[in-house]
Design an enzyme around this catalytic site. Sequence first.
Site, short mmCIF file in Angstrom:
data_model
loop_
_atom_site.label_atom_id
_atom_site.label_comp_id
_atom_site.label_asym_id
_atom_site.label_seq_id
_atom_site.Cartn_x
_atom_site.Cartn_y
_atom_site.Cartn_z
CG HIS A 10 50.32 46.95 39.20
ND1 HIS A 10 49.34 47.12 38.24
CD2 HIS A 10 49.77 47.38 40.36
CE1 HIS A 10 48.27 47.65 38.79
NE2 HIS A 10 48.50 47.81 40.09
CG HIS A 14 50.40 43.41 35.71
ND1 HIS A 14 51.63 43.49 35.12
CD2 HIS A 14 49.94 44.69 35.80
CE1 HIS A 14 51.92 44.76 34.87
NE2 HIS A 14 50.91 45.51 35.26
CG ASP A 16 47.86 48.43 34.91
OD1 ASP A 16 48.43 47.63 35.68
OD2 ASP A 16 48.46 49.37 34.34
CG HIS A 20 47.20 51.13 38.33
ND1 HIS A 20 47.95 51.18 39.48
CD2 HIS A 20 48.10 51.03 37.30
CE1 HIS A 20 49.23 51.11 39.17
NE2 HIS A 20 49.34 51.03 37.86
CG HIS A 147 48.20 53.76 32.71
ND1 HIS A 147 49.40 53.83 32.05
CD2 HIS A 147 48.15 52.52 33.27
CE1 HIS A 147 50.05 52.68 32.20
NE2 HIS A 147 49.31 51.87 32.94
#
Length: 202
Positions: A10, A14, A16, A20, A147
């Site tokens: 990360h 990058h 995710d 993750h 996220h």
Amino acid sequence: TAYEITTAEHGGTHLDAPRHFVEGRQTADQIPLEHLIGPAIVVRVSATAEKNSDYQISVKDLDAWEENYGPIPDGAIVLFDTGFAKYYPDRNRYMGTDERGPDAVAKLHFPGIHPDAARHLAGRGIHAVGIDTPSIDYGQSKKFMTHRILFERNIPGFENLANLDQLPEQGAFVVALPMKIEGGSGGPLRIVAFVPDGRTED
């Protein structure tokens, strides 16, 4: 000539992977290629985000894009241009602090995607999101809900992107190929966009 490299999953530009943040979701090597390659839209919030480093991209921003360009297409890769890419690699401007380690976390300031906007996108059939900041959650996030919301639906994220200001709001085609790390929670990402006039941006 041959070298050895060691790198974080990360760091820099990058991927995710959903794993993750959500157990049982796709790892870096499990994400279908058709979710990493496809038509892109760019939601531009730089005029607002540059005045507020803690700005969270809202449902209103998504609605405004759709008012101008029509519904977000199924299978779209949704990219957010906050204008912060121009500050990289100045950590104070890009991240809010040049300190490192656990004590620096509370000092992070950069824009991200509000959880409400993430929920809105999660039900729209998109394939991925990307942003020109260190995280899809804003710097002061504690629970990283953006996220969690997107990754629960196996929607991966691309972070630390560059040159989004050179892409049109619609019409670009993105190829985002991460290092294929077996079981990985993410990985270094090479992402390029083909734009309507035939140019390629990296």
